[in-house]
Design an enzyme around this catalytic site. Structure first.
Site, PDB file in Angstrom:
ATOM      1  N   GLU A 124      -2.681   9.006   5.373  1.00  0.00           N
ATOM      2  CA  GLU A 124      -2.996   9.921   4.448  1.00  0.00           C
ATOM      3  C   GLU A 124      -4.157   9.290   3.481  1.00  0.00           C
ATOM      4  O   GLU A 124      -4.182   9.522   2.271  1.00  0.00           O
ATOM      5  CB  GLU A 124      -1.794  10.183   3.392  1.00  0.00           C
TER       6      GLU A 124
ATOM      7  N   GLU B 235       6.497  11.939  12.966  1.00  0.00           N
ATOM      8  CA  GLU B 235       7.130  12.725  11.818  1.00  0.00           C
ATOM      9  C   GLU B 235       7.452  13.998  12.138  1.00  0.00           C
ATOM     10  O   GLU B 235       7.388  14.953  11.262  1.00  0.00           O
ATOM     11  CB  GLU B 235       6.334  12.424  10.676  1.00  0.00           C
TER      12      GLU B 235
HETATM   13  C1  XIL Z   1       8.973   9.350   3.489  1.00  0.00           C
HETATM   14  C2  XIL Z   1      10.484   9.181   3.867  1.00  0.00           C
HETATM   15  O1  XIL Z   1      10.930   9.888   4.678  1.00  0.00           O
HETATM   16  C3  XIL Z   1      11.313   8.916   2.660  1.00  0.00           C
HETATM   17  O2  XIL Z   1      12.623   8.339   2.917  1.00  0.00           O
HETATM   18  C4  XIL Z   1      10.449   8.032   1.664  1.00  0.00           C
HETATM   19  O3  XIL Z   1      11.013   7.733   0.477  1.00  0.00           O
HETATM   20  C5  XIL Z   1       9.002   8.539   1.270  1.00  0.00           C
HETATM   21  O4  XIL Z   1       8.543   8.602   2.449  1.00  0.00           O
HETATM   22  N1  XIL Z   1       4.396  11.205   5.075  1.00  0.00           N
HETATM   23  C6  XIL Z   1       4.678   9.946   5.607  1.00  0.00           C
HETATM   24  C7  XIL Z   1       6.113   9.348   5.511  1.00  0.00           C
HETATM   25  O5  XIL Z   1       3.755   9.242   6.141  1.00  0.00           O
HETATM   26  O6  XIL Z   1       6.077   7.800   5.404  1.00  0.00           O
HETATM   27  C8  XIL Z   1       6.842   9.804   4.625  1.00  0.00           C
HETATM   28  O7  XIL Z   1       8.209   9.354   4.639  1.00  0.00           O
HETATM   29  C9  XIL Z   1       6.745  11.257   4.785  1.00  0.00           C
HETATM   30  C10 XIL Z   1       5.474  12.011   4.538  1.00  0.00           C
END
Ligand code: XIL
Length: 439
Positions: free
Chosen positions: A246, A352
């Site tokens: 990101e 994700e």
């Molecule tokens: C999120 C996790 O799901 C949570 O448990 C944590 O607290 C914060 O991060 N983009 C990403 C992930 O790359 O690492 C994130 O995951 C969600 C958004």
């Protein structure tokens, strides 16, 4: 003797005549009025999902006649189109399949009884051998029923948060690898690929890094040591890393003005990939971001970063975060990031994955209709992924196991059911959608 030879010749000629007639009838079936009607079909049960069948109408002499299927006794009528039809049963059972042909003198039917069992649903990871199927885990969600499902269904593991900087490097000089080691050891013991997530992310930095008290040079050295230490520790175990996550600002599509950029300059990204590459030349290095399917500006900015890394052979793949919903993004938008990745010869990670069913906050429990919409969206995503050339495939990673464990409820502050299992660990229709995408 002579007579019997003549007789044989006569019958042979007669046979030839019939064969020629039959052939010419077959060649021009639209004028077929002579072939008697024979109604028949064949049934194939899917290897991917034993509840899914394909039927093929093998009837003869039915040109121009209407025909339809029923997949259970008195079940709904499904028009018989061109080619095979597929049907998905909702539950195990014995079903009578009927094919009805509306002949001029009345309906003619063929039936077949089949038994399907859905209890032995194919595991997600067994439904494909061209990419791995990943799950985001927490170290305290790998035992009991979590563990059974993890081992049965998945062959790629990502730490949901315990391999981020604020967990692994809580204070200067003090690493904490307890949870990360547990996750990596678990994955290795169970023959899973481990996807390391993520070395550099503006959202998971401990305060001491955010407010670093040393010089810029000391900051850079500290980051170099961090990346080197972590990647070296897990070399040979972690197969792939999201090195930077990101980095692009929404809206402007400029580099996000994170502490990394402020302290190390615009080429901080390249430096991080160089250090990761040096620490483990065998690890696959990914850039990972969200909105890069539908936000054309962000996608272009992302590929500019990627091209720059490619010019020095520092990157192997792109992770497109799939925090999507049942309406959005479209298949064409998803395809666009695939095309950009594949045309560069890189690996594509659908990372994700979670599919919100309640983006407009208009339901308070998961409805049948939304569960089906979610199934359809998952199927679409998986179909797009499965069509990628094998060399560019990597993994689809689902971001959490049960609906009641999703990060999205906290994030959006409203109810949702975005994952593949319900709170009772029962696979949802979304799970079926994944298998269907590979059928
Ligand atoms: C999120 C996790 O799901 C949570 O448990 C944590 O607290 C914060 O991060 N983009 C990403 C992930 O790359 O690492 C994130 O995951 C969600 C958004």
């Amino acid at each position: 003797m002579k007579n019997s030879i003549r007789l044989r010749q006569f019958f042979l000629l007669l046979l030839l005549f019939y064969v020629v007639c039959a052939c010419s009838n077959n060649e021009d079936a639209s004028v077929d009025t002579t072939t008697p009607i024979a109604v028949s079909f064949e049934v194939l049960v899917s290897q991917q999902n034993p509840l899914r069948i394909t039927v093929n109408n093998t009837s003869t002499g039915i040109n121009g006649l209407n025909s339809y299927w029923q997949f259970s006794t008195n079940g709904p009528i499904v028009q018989d189109g061109n080619g095979p039809e597929t049907h998905l049963y909702e539950a195990s059972g014995t079903y009578v399949i009927t094919l009805t042909v509306e002949a001029p003198d009345g309906d003619i039917q063929a039936t077949e009884t089949i038994s399907v069992t859905g209890n032995e649903l194919l595991a997600l990871k067994d439904a494909t051998d061209t990419f791995s199927v990943g799950m985001a885990v927490q170290s305290n969600r790998m035992n009991g029923q979590h563990g059974e499902i993890l081992i049965r269904e998945f062959n790629n593991l990502t730490a949901e948060f315990e391999m981020k900087m604020n967990t692994m490097y809580p204070s200067q000089g003090n690493y904490n690898f307890t949870a990360a080691d547990a996750i990596v050891n678990y994955g290795v013991a169970n023959n899973m690929n481990i996807h390391g997530h993520t070395l550099i992310w503006h959202n998971s930095i401990p305060d001491w890094v955010e407010n670093f008290s040393g010089t810029d040079q000391e900051f850079e050295t500290m980051i170099e040591n961090y990346i080197t230490t972590v990647v070296t520790r897990y070399a040979g175990q972690v197969r792939s890393w999201d090195v930077v996550n990101e980095a692009i600002e929404d809206g402007s599509n400029q580099l996000r003005n994170s502490v990394f950029r402020q302290r190390m300059g615009d080429d901080y990204i390249k430096k991080c990939y160089q250090w990761a590459r040096a620490a483990d030349p065998n690890a696959l290095l990914f850039y990972n971001d969200y909105s890069i399917t539908f936000d054309a500006g962000k996608q272009a900015a992302m590929f500019a970063i990627v091209d720059n890394l490619m010019s020095e052979n520092l990157i192997d793949g792109v992770g497109a975060q799939m925090h999507i919903d049942i309406f959005f993004p479209t298949a064409a938008q998803i395809q666009s990031v695939v095309n950009g990745t594949v045309s560069r010869g890189l690996k594509m990670h659908f990372a994700e994955l979670d599919v919100r069913v309640n983006p407009n906050n208009d339901i308070s429990s998961l409805t049948e209709e939304r569960a089906i919409a979610q199934q359809n969206k998952v199927r679409e995503v998986v179909e797009i992924y499965d069509a990628i050339p094998d060399a560019n495939k990597f993994a689809i990673t689902i971001w959490g196991m049960r609906d009641n464990e999703t990060w999205l409820v906290d994030f959006w502050g409203q109810p949702d059911w975005p994952l593949f299992y319900d709170a009772a660990f029962t696979p949802k229709k979304a799970h079926t959608g994944f298998l269907e995408g590979l059928d």
